[in-house]
Scaffold this active site. Structure first.
Site, PDB file in Angstrom:
ATOM      1  N   GLN A   9      58.962  35.735  55.556  1.00 46.80           N
ATOM      2  CA  GLN A   9      58.049  34.703  55.060  1.00 46.80           C
ATOM      3  C   GLN A   9      58.750  33.343  55.048  1.00 46.80           C
ATOM      4  O   GLN A   9      59.914  33.234  54.696  1.00 46.80           O
ATOM      5  CB  GLN A   9      57.627  35.082  53.634  1.00 46.80           C
ATOM      6  CG  GLN A   9      56.384  34.387  53.156  1.00 46.80           C
ATOM      7  CD  GLN A   9      55.769  35.095  51.944  1.00 46.80           C
ATOM      8  OE1 GLN A   9      56.032  36.269  51.702  1.00 46.80           O
ATOM      9  NE2 GLN A   9      54.963  34.392  51.194  1.00 46.80           N
ATOM     10  N   SER A  88      63.748  40.667  54.803  1.00 43.81           N
ATOM     11  CA  SER A  88      62.641  40.920  53.876  1.00 43.81           C
ATOM     12  C   SER A  88      61.417  41.451  54.625  1.00 43.81           C
ATOM     13  O   SER A  88      61.464  42.534  55.204  1.00 43.81           O
ATOM     14  CB  SER A  88      62.326  39.643  53.086  1.00 43.81           C
ATOM     15  OG  SER A  88      61.411  39.896  52.044  1.00 43.81           O
ATOM     16  N   LEU A  89      60.332  40.703  54.682  1.00 39.30           N
ATOM     17  CA  LEU A  89      59.144  41.092  55.445  1.00 39.30           C
ATOM     18  C   LEU A  89      59.507  41.514  56.868  1.00 39.30           C
ATOM     19  O   LEU A  89      58.912  42.437  57.431  1.00 39.30           O
ATOM     20  CB  LEU A  89      58.165  39.907  55.490  1.00 39.30           C
ATOM     21  CG  LEU A  89      57.090  39.947  56.568  1.00 39.30           C
ATOM     22  CD1 LEU A  89      56.042  40.984  56.245  1.00 39.30           C
ATOM     23  CD2 LEU A  89      56.449  38.573  56.730  1.00 39.30           C
ATOM     24  N   ARG A 113      51.412  45.143  51.084  1.00 37.67           N
ATOM     25  CA  ARG A 113      52.585  44.517  50.459  1.00 37.67           C
ATOM     26  C   ARG A 113      52.243  43.114  49.969  1.00 37.67           C
ATOM     27  O   ARG A 113      52.573  42.715  48.852  1.00 37.67           O
ATOM     28  CB  ARG A 113      53.719  44.462  51.481  1.00 37.67           C
ATOM     29  CG  ARG A 113      55.038  43.834  51.001  1.00 37.67           C
ATOM     30  CD  ARG A 113      56.015  43.820  52.176  1.00 37.67           C
ATOM     31  NE  ARG A 113      57.380  43.491  51.785  1.00 37.67           N
ATOM     32  CZ  ARG A 113      57.908  42.292  51.846  1.00 37.67           C
ATOM     33  NH1 ARG A 113      57.174  41.267  52.256  1.00 37.67           N
ATOM     34  NH2 ARG A 113      59.174  42.085  51.505  1.00 37.67           N
ATOM     35  N   HIS A 195      61.960  40.087  45.256  1.00 40.48           N
ATOM     36  CA  HIS A 195      63.252  40.790  45.235  1.00 40.48           C
ATOM     37  C   HIS A 195      63.931  40.710  43.865  1.00 40.48           C
ATOM     38  O   HIS A 195      65.119  40.428  43.758  1.00 40.48           O
ATOM     39  CB  HIS A 195      64.160  40.277  46.358  1.00 40.48           C
ATOM     40  CG  HIS A 195      63.549  40.446  47.705  1.00 40.48           C
ATOM     41  ND1 HIS A 195      63.404  41.684  48.299  1.00 40.48           N
ATOM     42  CD2 HIS A 195      62.991  39.547  48.559  1.00 40.48           C
ATOM     43  CE1 HIS A 195      62.787  41.528  49.472  1.00 40.48           C
ATOM     44  NE2 HIS A 195      62.524  40.250  49.643  1.00 40.48           N
ATOM     45  N   GLN A 244      62.985  47.931  48.534  1.00 32.88           N
ATOM     46  CA  GLN A 244      63.264  46.573  49.023  1.00 32.88           C
ATOM     47  C   GLN A 244      62.644  45.482  48.158  1.00 32.88           C
ATOM     48  O   GLN A 244      63.224  44.416  47.964  1.00 32.88           O
ATOM     49  CB  GLN A 244      62.773  46.438  50.475  1.00 32.88           C
ATOM     50  CG  GLN A 244      63.256  45.197  51.174  1.00 32.88           C
ATOM     51  CD  GLN A 244      62.179  44.586  52.058  1.00 32.88           C
ATOM     52  OE1 GLN A 244      61.099  44.249  51.600  1.00 32.88           O
ATOM     53  NE2 GLN A 244      62.489  44.461  53.334  1.00 32.88           N
TER      54      GLN A 244
END
Length: 293
Positions: A9, A88-89, A113, A195, A244
């Site tokens: 992102q 991440s993503l 998500r 996170h 995650q």
């Protein structure tokens, strides 16, 4: 060994994916399929939407995922990676690239998500901040002394760490980190504490969807944000993916391990060149590039 890395992102831009749509019939089919799966025309927003529209979490995450995965698809068999990682993503894009997840299954998970994270953000005022110019251990120690929830969230490269938590705790941590000599401790324009433990409601919601999704045996290892080491076991991949959302993105450590295991080049698949810059800061001698179509 060829390593493919996939952005997360923040890499989105107006017009993203349009050239793929216009120049590759296979890409056009995948974008149209994505519109069906998501239940709205994400292509309209990707190709012509405003920056504000693209910033909405339910748009941003699938948009970055689609750009990466469709670009990887049109590169074809000639561009087969020998190891993958995603920020991440981007880990979902990486899992399609190494055949662990099917395209449509991964898109559904990314959409779920995004929705789950948005809901978690609305439960409690929270944010993130970028900290520059301090050792990771010092940032961790300062966060541990602050009242409230504030944790290290993104280990992007040496001297660049993002912290995540409750708004007041983040503000207090930023002041304390500046006193310790941080070059910058800047609150980021994000809607929540990604996170961090504050994403626990989202983790629980996403875990159910992940458990119900088929994970295949990958064609090459993935270096996941949670573990940072080479993973090829699909059950282990699934477990890491579940954790995650509440665990930090250990990007520095992942790249270091990829290099240790023989990565000779890093190709960034998706919008932007942020990860190429981070890889260079982690190891100046690393070869980085964007794919050639």
């Amino acid at each position: 060994m060829k390593a493919y890395v996939f952005p997360g992102q923040g890499a989105q831009f107006t017009g993203m994916g349009l050239s793929l749509y216009e120049n590759f019939p296979e890409a056009q089919k995948m974008f149209e399929k994505a519109n069906q799966v998501l239940g709205f025309n994400i292509t309209d927003i990707m190709f012509e939407g405003t920056a504000e529209q693209l910033k909405q979490t339910n748009v941003t995450q699938p948009a970055v995922f689609l750009h990466s995965v469709i670009l990887n698809h049109v590169l074809g068999e000639d561009a087969k990676p020998e190891m993958v990682a995603g920020h991440s993503l981007g880990e979902f894009s990486a899992l399609v690239a190494n055949k662990t997840l099917e395209f449509e299954d991964a898109l559904r998970l990314v959409s779920k998500r995004a929705e789950a994270m948005q809901k978690a953000c609305e439960l409690q005022p929270s944010t993130m901040a970028a900290v520059l110019g301090l050792e990771d251990e010092l940032v961790e120690a300062v966060c541990a002394e602050i009242d409230g929830v504030v944790v290290a969230a993104n280990y992007n490269c040496p001297g660049q760490l993002v912290i995540s938590g409750e708004v007041k705790a983040i503000e207090a941590a930023c002041e304390a980190l500046k006193e310790k000599g941080a070059k910058r401790a800047l609150v980021l324009p994000v809607g929540g504490a990604f996170h961090s433990p504050l994403m626990e409601p989202a983790r629980e919601e996403l875990a159910k969807a992940i458990e119900e999704t088929k994970f295949n045996t990958p064609i090459c290892p993935i270096y996941q944000n949670v573990s940072t080491f080479s993973v090829t076991n699909s059950d282990e991949i699934k477990e890491n993916l579940i954790f995650q959302l509440t665990a930090p993105v250990k990007w520095t450590q992942s790249v270091q391990n990829m290099i240790k295991d023989g990565a000779t080049s890093f190709t960034e698949i998706g919008p932007g060149k942020v990860l190429q810059g981070l890889v260079k800061k982690i190891d100046r001698s690393a070869v980085t590039n964007s794919p050639e179509l």
